[in-house]
Scaffold this active site. Structure first.
Site, PDB file in Angstrom:
ATOM      1  N   THR A 149       0.861  -1.178   0.000  1.00  0.00           N
ATOM      2  CA  THR A 149       0.000   0.000   0.000  1.00  0.00           C
ATOM      3  C   THR A 149       0.893   1.223   0.000  1.00  0.00           C
ATOM      4  OG1 THR A 149      -1.722  -1.158   1.194  1.00  0.00           O
ATOM      5  CG2 THR A 149      -1.665   1.222   1.472  1.00  0.00           C
ATOM      6  N   THR A 180      -2.791  -4.308   8.519  1.00  0.00           N
ATOM      7  CA  THR A 180      -3.975  -5.163   8.532  1.00  0.00           C
ATOM      8  C   THR A 180      -5.217  -4.269   8.636  1.00  0.00           C
ATOM      9  OG1 THR A 180      -3.571  -5.368  10.879  1.00  0.00           O
ATOM     10  CG2 THR A 180      -2.836  -7.183   9.517  1.00  0.00           C
ATOM     11  N   GLY A 181      -5.815  -4.009   7.471  1.00  0.00           N
ATOM     12  CA  GLY A 181      -6.829  -2.969   7.370  1.00  0.00           C
ATOM     13  C   GLY A 181      -7.977  -3.082   8.359  1.00  0.00           C
TER      14      GLY A 181
HETATM   15  N1  ASP Z   1      -4.149  -1.624   4.722  1.00  0.00           N
HETATM   16  C1  ASP Z   1      -4.327  -2.273   3.441  1.00  0.00           C
HETATM   17  C2  ASP Z   1      -5.665  -2.942   3.394  1.00  0.00           C
HETATM   18  O1  ASP Z   1      -6.093  -3.479   4.369  1.00  0.00           O
HETATM   19  C3  ASP Z   1      -3.279  -3.295   3.150  1.00  0.00           C
HETATM   20  C4  ASP Z   1      -1.862  -2.915   3.458  1.00  0.00           C
HETATM   21  O2  ASP Z   1      -1.581  -1.812   3.902  1.00  0.00           O
HETATM   22  O3  ASP Z   1      -0.984  -3.763   3.230  1.00  0.00           O
HETATM   23  O4  ASP Z   1      -6.283  -2.979   2.353  1.00  0.00           O
END
Ligand code: ASP
Length: 323
Positions: free
Chosen positions: A179, A232-233
């Site tokens: 991300t 972990t969104g």
């Molecule tokens: N936070 C992002 C999501 O949950 C994934 C990530 O940052 O790796 O979609």
């Protein structure tokens, strides 16, 4: 002026990342920093600097955003992005979009040219078309590496199919998070933040993470800080992570670094991990993570770039001339 960027946090360590890959990531982060810095240097807005930096990372196949995004269960790329302007607390986001070349620009268009904050799927794509944004064939986003990761994830999922709920580890692509996000402070003292992602490999059912959720993945308020999150969104949403950082600064008087650490502890307490970049209106910033690594970098008034991937201090690098 100050720009801070991230390209995702996760299990990133020297044993897994070849020297060539490390050099590729460093070069891509340096171009993103240079692009955003050029905007700030000529008196441009923090919003425009955030967009310039994120656009570079979306167009790079290295990061899980735009080109190079991970695949969902159906073998498609579904992008999420958001942006927030700290001067007005204007905000825009798109989620689960598949054909907009730069989702961060669509988030900006929602902020600037619609009365709404968040648009999803086909509706968001129709709006982006109307706004004249670049629409691409979904093949634009595809990389073979991400495709292979999906096949692996699908295989792992079969193993755990008997369970009611898949453990997070069965479908997240741990060492290849990516991300992207940026926070910026411009010459006028305004803060902005933005985040863009392809989400999780093998995600299903229209799953949307924290990245496009204002207050979770992205937050900016001139009275406190600009924040972009990765990790972990689900746990970042459940911690209102970005907003929590801001309020720990504004109401509890914490420094950006302390506020980020306290928030990551909240995320960890419910089983999550990841990273946060934070920047206040005086230019004080933090790049914090509770994973083994986070692609990250910053540049300020003097134009010197600082880039880090693993734990430990960032290294000074000279930035390329911005395109
Ligand atoms: N936070 C992002 C999501 O949950 C994934 C990530 O940052 O790796 O979609």
């Amino acid at each position: 002026i100050r720009l801070v960027i991230h390209g995702g946090a996760g299990t990133i360590d020297r044993a897994r990342l070849s020297a060539e890959r490390e050099a590729e990531y460093t070069a891509a982060l340096a171009i993103a920093l240079a692009a955003g810095h050029a905007v700030l240097e000529r008196g441009g807005s923090s919003v425009d600097a955030v967009i310039a930096a994120i656009t570079v990372m979306e167009d790079s196949p290295l990061f899980n955003a735009g080109r190079g995004a991970v695949f969902n269960h159906e073998g498609r790329n579904e992008h999420d992005a958001s942006i927030m302007d700290g001067a007005t607390r204007g905000a825009g986001a798109v989620a689960a979009v598949g054909v907009i070349r730069n989702p961060i620009r669509a988030a900006e268009a929602v902020m600037r040219h619609s009365p709404h904050v968040m648009l999803t799927g086909a509706g968001a794509e129709a709006f982006a078309r109307e706004q004249g944004l670049e629409i691409v064939d979904p093949a634009w986003f595809r990389t073979e590496e991400r495709w292979r990761q999906l096949q692996k994830a699908i295989a792992a999922q079969r193993i755990v199919r008997d369970h009611d709920a898949l453990p997070e580890s069965a479908y997240r692509d741990d060492d290849k998070r990516g991300t992207v996000g940026a926070v910026a402070l411009d010459r006028h003292g305004n803060l902005a933040a933005g985040t863009s992602t392809g989400g999780l490999t093998n995600k299903r059912y229209g799953r949307i993470g924290d990245s496009p959720v204002i207050g979770a993945g992205t937050w900016a308020d001139n009275r406190s800080v600009a924040v972009s999150a990765t990790g972990t969104g689900e746990m970042f949403i459940r911690s209102a992570a970005s907003h929590t950082v801001a309020e720990l600064v504004r109401l509890a008087g914490k420094t950006p670094a302390d506020a980020a650490d306290a928030t990551l502890a909240e995320v960890a307490a419910i089983g999550g991990d990841g990273g946060l970049i934070v920047l206040d209106a005086s230019g004080e910033y933090a790049m914090r993570f509770n994973t083994s690594g986070m692609y990250r970098g910053t540049v300020g008034e003097d134009g010197a770039g600082w880039i880090g991937i693993f734990g430990g201090p960032e290294r000074r690098i000279s930035l390329p001339v911005a395109p």
